[in-house]
Write a protein that holds these residues in place. Structure first.
Motif, PDB file in Angstrom:
ATOM      1  N   GLY A 239       0.915  -1.200   0.612  1.00 26.65           N
ATOM      2  CA  GLY A 239      -0.041  -0.386  -0.143  1.00 26.65           C
ATOM      3  C   GLY A 239       1.172   1.200  -0.102  1.00 26.65           C
ATOM      4  N   SER A 240       2.295   1.449   0.188  1.00 25.21           N
ATOM      5  CA  SER A 240       2.955   2.310  -0.482  1.00 25.21           C
ATOM      6  C   SER A 240       4.152   2.115  -1.094  1.00 25.21           C
ATOM      7  N   GLN A 241       4.284   3.345  -2.032  1.00 25.24           N
ATOM      8  CA  GLN A 241       5.058   3.810  -3.017  1.00 25.24           C
ATOM      9  C   GLN A 241       6.870   4.018  -2.734  1.00 25.24           C
ATOM     10  N   ALA A 242       6.538   4.260  -0.967  1.00 25.49           N
ATOM     11  CA  ALA A 242       7.888   4.355  -0.353  1.00 25.49           C
ATOM     12  C   ALA A 242       8.919   2.802  -0.282  1.00 25.49           C
ATOM     13  N   GLN A 243       9.954   3.540   0.215  1.00 26.02           N
ATOM     14  CA  GLN A 243      10.544   2.280   0.162  1.00 26.02           C
ATOM     15  C   GLN A 243      11.876   2.568   1.764  1.00 26.02           C
ATOM     16  N   THR A 244      12.015   1.903   2.306  1.00 20.83           N
ATOM     17  CA  THR A 244      13.120   1.844   3.461  1.00 20.83           C
ATOM     18  C   THR A 244      14.517   1.352   2.886  1.00 20.83           C
ATOM     19  N   ILE A 245      15.840   1.208   2.637  1.00 28.72           N
ATOM     20  CA  ILE A 245      17.086   1.476   2.902  1.00 28.72           C
ATOM     21  C   ILE A 245      17.896   0.834   3.920  1.00 28.72           C
ATOM     22  N   VAL A 246      17.336  -0.330   4.797  1.00 28.00           N
ATOM     23  CA  VAL A 246      18.030  -0.541   6.204  1.00 28.00           C
ATOM     24  C   VAL A 246      19.183  -2.365   5.740  1.00 28.00           C
ATOM     25  N   THR A 247      19.804  -1.795   6.452  1.00 31.02           N
ATOM     26  CA  THR A 247      20.759  -3.222   7.221  1.00 31.02           C
ATOM     27  C   THR A 247      19.744  -4.489   7.032  1.00 31.02           C
ATOM     28  N   VAL A 248      20.132  -5.235   6.214  1.00 32.96           N
ATOM     29  CA  VAL A 248      19.221  -7.059   6.446  1.00 32.96           C
ATOM     30  C   VAL A 248      19.546  -6.758   8.522  1.00 32.96           C
ATOM     31  N   GLU A 249      19.804  -7.225   9.404  1.00 34.61           N
ATOM     32  CA  GLU A 249      19.710  -6.595  10.381  1.00 34.61           C
ATOM     33  C   GLU A 249      18.681  -6.063  11.612  1.00 34.61           C
ATOM     34  N   GLU A 250      18.247  -4.839  10.769  1.00 36.15           N
ATOM     35  CA  GLU A 250      17.752  -3.196  10.813  1.00 36.15           C
ATOM     36  C   GLU A 250      16.133  -4.458  10.776  1.00 36.15           C
ATOM     37  N   ALA A 251      16.297  -4.615   9.232  1.00 36.45           N
ATOM     38  CA  ALA A 251      14.846  -5.835   8.854  1.00 36.45           C
ATOM     39  C   ALA A 251      14.293  -7.003   9.679  1.00 36.45           C
ATOM     40  N   ILE A 252      15.027  -7.557   9.428  1.00 35.96           N
ATOM     41  CA  ILE A 252      15.081  -8.317  10.000  1.00 35.96           C
ATOM     42  C   ILE A 252      14.322  -7.876  12.194  1.00 35.96           C
ATOM     43  N   ALA A 253      14.731  -6.876  12.588  1.00 41.52           N
ATOM     44  CA  ALA A 253      14.609  -6.984  13.766  1.00 41.52           C
ATOM     45  C   ALA A 253      13.258  -5.583  13.646  1.00 41.52           C
ATOM     46  N   MET A 254      13.571  -5.013  12.805  1.00 36.47           N
ATOM     47  CA  MET A 254      10.745  -3.961  12.579  1.00 36.47           C
ATOM     48  C   MET A 254      10.647  -4.906  12.217  1.00 36.47           C
ATOM     49  N   LEU A 255      10.597  -6.650  11.087  1.00 39.27           N
ATOM     50  CA  LEU A 255       8.992  -7.152  10.992  1.00 39.27           C
ATOM     51  C   LEU A 255       9.095  -7.863  11.776  1.00 39.27           C
ATOM     52  N   THR A 256      10.263  -8.766  12.719  1.00 39.45           N
ATOM     53  CA  THR A 256      10.098  -9.882  13.573  1.00 39.45           C
ATOM     54  C   THR A 256       8.977  -9.259  14.682  1.00 39.45           C
ATOM     55  N   ASP A 257       9.112  -7.653  15.141  1.00 34.47           N
ATOM     56  CA  ASP A 257       8.857  -7.504  16.447  1.00 34.47           C
ATOM     57  C   ASP A 257       7.379  -7.299  15.792  1.00 34.47           C
ATOM     58  N   GLU A 258       7.545  -6.798  14.302  1.00 34.99           N
ATOM     59  CA  GLU A 258       6.228  -6.338  14.039  1.00 34.99           C
ATOM     60  C   GLU A 258       4.681  -7.914  13.447  1.00 34.99           C
ATOM     61  N   ALA A 259       6.171  -8.825  13.310  1.00 34.93           N
ATOM     62  CA  ALA A 259       5.090 -10.157  13.293  1.00 34.93           C
ATOM     63  C   ALA A 259       4.996 -11.075  14.413  1.00 34.93           C
ATOM     64  N   LEU A 260       5.048 -10.365  16.000  1.00 36.20           N
ATOM     65  CA  LEU A 260       4.653 -11.391  16.846  1.00 36.20           C
ATOM     66  C   LEU A 260       3.326 -10.587  16.852  1.00 36.20           C
ATOM     67  N   ALA A 261       1.775 -11.174  17.025  1.00 40.31           N
ATOM     68  CA  ALA A 261       1.414 -10.907  17.517  1.00 40.31           C
ATOM     69  C   ALA A 261       0.663  -9.966  18.968  1.00 40.31           C
ATOM     70  N   PRO A 262      -0.779  -9.280  18.654  1.00 39.53           N
ATOM     71  CA  PRO A 262      -0.923  -7.861  19.628  1.00 39.53           C
ATOM     72  C   PRO A 262      -0.654  -8.825  21.034  1.00 39.53           C
ATOM     73  N   ASP A 263      -0.921 -10.225  21.428  1.00 38.58           N
ATOM     74  CA  ASP A 263      -1.393 -10.819  21.998  1.00 38.58           C
ATOM     75  C   ASP A 263      -0.203 -11.172  23.239  1.00 38.58           C
ATOM     76  N   LEU A 264       0.826 -11.727  22.698  1.00 34.50           N
ATOM     77  CA  LEU A 264       2.084 -11.574  22.958  1.00 34.50           C
ATOM     78  C   LEU A 264       3.338 -10.529  23.353  1.00 34.50           C
ATOM     79  N   LYS A 265       2.369  -9.548  21.957  1.00 35.99           N
ATOM     80  CA  LYS A 265       3.323  -7.871  22.168  1.00 35.99           C
ATOM     81  C   LYS A 265       3.090  -7.822  23.435  1.00 35.99           C
ATOM     82  N   ARG A 266       1.851  -7.554  23.904  1.00 40.13           N
ATOM     83  CA  ARG A 266       1.545  -7.541  25.507  1.00 40.13           C
ATOM     84  C   ARG A 266       2.354  -7.698  26.332  1.00 40.13           C
TER      85      ARG A 266
END
Length: 121
Positions: free
Chosen positions: A88-115
């Protein structure tokens, strides 16, 4: 759930959370490395090494409503980075692989597990 999200699931719920797509075949080896790291981090990831233009690949994965596309080319391979494009976005973010993993794995955690993780259960 499908009707509620209109098929555009949040990253934590999506069957395919990310796709690693190459710009040129020169980056195929690096894309395989990124795929292995994403999968090792627990992300449900696929790879797109087809000999197609990157805009075609992005459009195709966007139609499939994949939440994140990690685009890699020769430059990204040299620098150890990925260009993350969100659904849904045209923008892209250039990050290191480690930063991408940290960002995506945090987002991949279900809301109940984040709590629970954050001690709010």
């Amino acid at each position: 759930m499908i009707e509620n999200y209109a098929g555009a699931f949040p990253l934590w719920l999506a069957p395919t959370q990310a796709v690693v797509a190459t710009i040129t075949s020169d980056a195929d080896g690096y894309a395989e490395e990124v795929l292995a790291k994403f999968r090792a981090a627990g992300l449900r990831t696929e790879i797109d090494l087809r000999n197609e233009k990157i805009n075609y690949k992005i459009r195709e994965h966007s139609v499939a409503k994949v939440p994140a596309i990690a685009v890699v080319g020769r430059k990204e391979a040299e620098e150890g980075k990925v260009a993350i494009r969100r659904f849904g976005s045209q923008a892209q973010t250039i990050v290191t692989v480690e930063e991408a993993i940290a960002m995506l794995t945090d987002e991949a955690l279900a809301p109940d597990l984040k709590r629970i993780r954050d001690g709010q259960a």
